[in-house]
Design an enzyme around this catalytic site. Sequence first.
Site, short mmCIF file in Angstrom:
data_model
loop_
_atom_site.label_atom_id
_atom_site.label_comp_id
_atom_site.label_asym_id
_atom_site.label_seq_id
_atom_site.Cartn_x
_atom_site.Cartn_y
_atom_site.Cartn_z
N TYR A 172 41.12 50.28 22.67
CA TYR A 172 42.11 49.35 23.26
C TYR A 172 43.48 49.48 22.58
O TYR A 172 44.49 49.25 23.24
CB TYR A 172 41.57 47.91 23.24
CG TYR A 172 40.45 47.74 24.24
CD1 TYR A 172 40.72 47.68 25.61
CD2 TYR A 172 39.13 47.70 23.83
CE1 TYR A 172 39.69 47.57 26.53
CE2 TYR A 172 38.09 47.59 24.75
CZ TYR A 172 38.39 47.53 26.10
OH TYR A 172 37.37 47.44 27.02
N ARG B 27 44.97 52.21 24.57
CA ARG B 27 45.34 51.73 25.92
C ARG B 27 46.62 50.89 25.85
O ARG B 27 47.50 50.99 26.68
CB ARG B 27 44.23 50.86 26.54
CG ARG B 27 42.85 51.46 26.69
CD ARG B 27 42.75 52.42 27.84
NE ARG B 27 43.46 53.67 27.60
CZ ARG B 27 43.08 54.61 26.72
NH1 ARG B 27 42.00 54.49 25.98
NH2 ARG B 27 43.78 55.72 26.57
N HIS C 72 40.12 39.86 34.42
CA HIS C 72 39.38 40.57 33.37
C HIS C 72 40.14 40.61 32.05
O HIS C 72 39.86 41.46 31.20
CB HIS C 72 39.06 42.00 33.83
CG HIS C 72 38.09 42.03 34.97
ND1 HIS C 72 37.89 43.14 35.76
CD2 HIS C 72 37.27 41.08 35.47
CE1 HIS C 72 36.97 42.87 36.69
NE2 HIS C 72 36.60 41.63 36.54
N ASP D 179 46.62 45.48 32.45
CA ASP D 179 48.03 45.78 32.16
C ASP D 179 48.93 44.64 32.65
O ASP D 179 48.47 43.71 33.31
CB ASP D 179 48.43 47.14 32.80
CG ASP D 179 48.47 47.11 34.32
OD1 ASP D 179 49.11 46.21 34.91
OD2 ASP D 179 47.84 48.00 34.95
N GLY E 299 44.01 49.05 45.82
CA GLY E 299 43.56 49.91 44.72
C GLY E 299 42.35 49.42 43.97
O GLY E 299 42.29 49.56 42.75
N THR E 300 41.40 48.84 44.68
CA THR E 300 40.16 48.48 44.00
C THR E 300 38.98 49.05 44.75
O THR E 300 38.96 49.07 45.98
CB THR E 300 40.02 46.95 43.79
OG1 THR E 300 38.72 46.67 43.28
CG2 THR E 300 40.26 46.16 45.05
N SER E 301 37.99 49.54 43.98
CA SER E 301 36.83 50.20 44.59
C SER E 301 35.85 49.19 45.19
O SER E 301 34.89 49.58 45.83
CB SER E 301 36.13 51.06 43.55
OG SER E 301 35.90 50.30 42.38
N GLN F 99 42.42 42.60 38.64
CA GLN F 99 41.37 43.00 37.69
C GLN F 99 41.98 43.78 36.54
O GLN F 99 41.28 44.15 35.60
CB GLN F 99 40.35 43.90 38.41
CG GLN F 99 39.57 43.20 39.49
CD GLN F 99 38.71 44.19 40.27
OE1 GLN F 99 37.80 44.81 39.74
NE2 GLN F 99 39.01 44.36 41.53
P1 NAD Z 1 38.24 51.49 39.82
O1 NAD Z 1 38.71 52.42 38.77
O2 NAD Z 1 36.81 51.18 39.97
O3 NAD Z 1 38.73 51.97 41.24
C1 NAD Z 1 40.05 52.30 41.46
C2 NAD Z 1 40.34 52.34 42.94
O4 NAD Z 1 41.71 52.70 43.07
C3 NAD Z 1 39.53 53.36 43.73
O5 NAD Z 1 39.01 52.73 44.89
C4 NAD Z 1 40.56 54.43 44.12
O6 NAD Z 1 40.30 55.00 45.39
C5 NAD Z 1 41.83 53.61 44.13
N1 NAD Z 1 43.06 54.37 43.91
C6 NAD Z 1 43.24 55.50 43.18
N2 NAD Z 1 44.54 55.87 43.22
C7 NAD Z 1 45.18 54.98 44.00
C8 NAD Z 1 46.53 54.83 44.43
N3 NAD Z 1 47.50 55.68 44.05
N4 NAD Z 1 46.83 53.79 45.24
C9 NAD Z 1 45.86 52.90 45.63
N5 NAD Z 1 44.57 52.99 45.27
C10 NAD Z 1 44.23 54.02 44.45
O7 NAD Z 1 39.07 50.21 39.60
P2 NAD Z 1 38.69 48.71 39.80
O8 NAD Z 1 37.89 48.52 41.01
O9 NAD Z 1 39.97 48.00 39.67
O10 NAD Z 1 37.73 48.34 38.57
C11 NAD Z 1 38.35 48.44 37.39
C12 NAD Z 1 37.95 47.80 36.17
O11 NAD Z 1 38.52 48.70 35.19
C13 NAD Z 1 38.67 46.51 36.01
O12 NAD Z 1 37.76 45.63 35.48
C14 NAD Z 1 39.80 46.74 35.01
O13 NAD Z 1 39.77 45.76 34.02
C15 NAD Z 1 39.51 48.07 34.38
N6 NAD Z 1 40.68 49.00 34.36
C16 NAD Z 1 41.95 48.51 34.32
C17 NAD Z 1 43.06 49.36 34.34
C18 NAD Z 1 44.46 48.77 34.28
O14 NAD Z 1 44.64 47.67 33.77
N7 NAD Z 1 45.47 49.43 34.86
C19 NAD Z 1 42.86 50.74 34.40
C20 NAD Z 1 41.53 51.24 34.43
C21 NAD Z 1 40.43 50.35 34.41
#
Ligand code: NAD
Length: 225
Positions: free
Chosen positions: A52, A55, A103, A88, A168-170, A85
């Site tokens: 972290y 990160r 989160h 950042d 942008g969430t899976s 979620q």
């Molecule tokens: P995930 O990593 O499971 O999925 C990311 C999603 O983003 C996918 O569906 C993908 O197709 C999509 N994606 C990729 N590039 C994209 C773009 N340019 N525009 C739009 N969509 C795009 O992420 P999640 O479902 O958010 O689960 C993540 C968990 O991981 C959270 O709990 C979070 O705390 C943590 N996380 C956070 C960060 C951050 O804070 N930026 C980064 C990585 C992981």
Amino acid sequence: MEIIVLTGAGVSAESGIPTFRGNNGLWENHRIEDVASPEGWERNPQLVLQFYNERRKKIAEAQPNAAHYALAELEKKHTVKIITQNIDDLHERAGSKNVMHLHGEIFKSRSIKNETVNYDCPGDINIGDIAPDGFQLRPHIVWFGEMVPMMETATHMMHTAEIVLVIGTSMVVYPAASLLYFATPFSTKYIINPEIPEMQKTKNLIFIQKNAGEGVKEIVERLME
Ligand code: NAD
């Protein structure tokens, strides 16, 4: 109009912060269970803190992208509430005023004994760094297997949404993924993602198969008319 925005790691991908499901389920080359679970912390707290700390540095160097800025712009015309979620702070830095972090937040810390009090955390956390209650500090992040304290508030927020943007969430990390289904059938729900997630059928669902930067700008322009 009341607009609820649900964002995941994909909204920050174009800011250079990688998602993890696109990388063989690894988060920056680490297994999720090693760096984002209570068991991982028990096994190797040093590794978790270092992960972290890295990160935090990367996120501090990143800049908001077009999607973050477009969502901030949307507040000029509508009531916008963001439930993210992400750990950042790019929504806040782009100017969004109403952001809930489901989160946790990378720039906050807390003691290992008390999840309800958190502290500003601009720099590294190391073993031996103690919270005011005398216990070791850890990042203020909700790990897999831990309760999501803001979930109930977030669920209530969904009831009054007229429009929901899911960016942008899976849609596989629960309980966050369930939030969409608390919106009324009458609300319009836009899913913005270059890879359309597999999800339950629900009414008024519109898929926009684009990156966040382009897709969000497009929707926001439409909603600002
Ligand atoms: P995930 O990593 O499971 O999925 C990311 C999603 O983003 C996918 O569906 C993908 O197709 C999509 N994606 C990729 N590039 C994209 C773009 N340019 N525009 C739009 N969509 C795009 O992420 P999640 O479902 O958010 O689960 C993540 C968990 O991981 C959270 O709990 C979070 O705390 C943590 N996380 C956070 C960060 C951050 O804070 N930026 C980064 C990585 C992981």
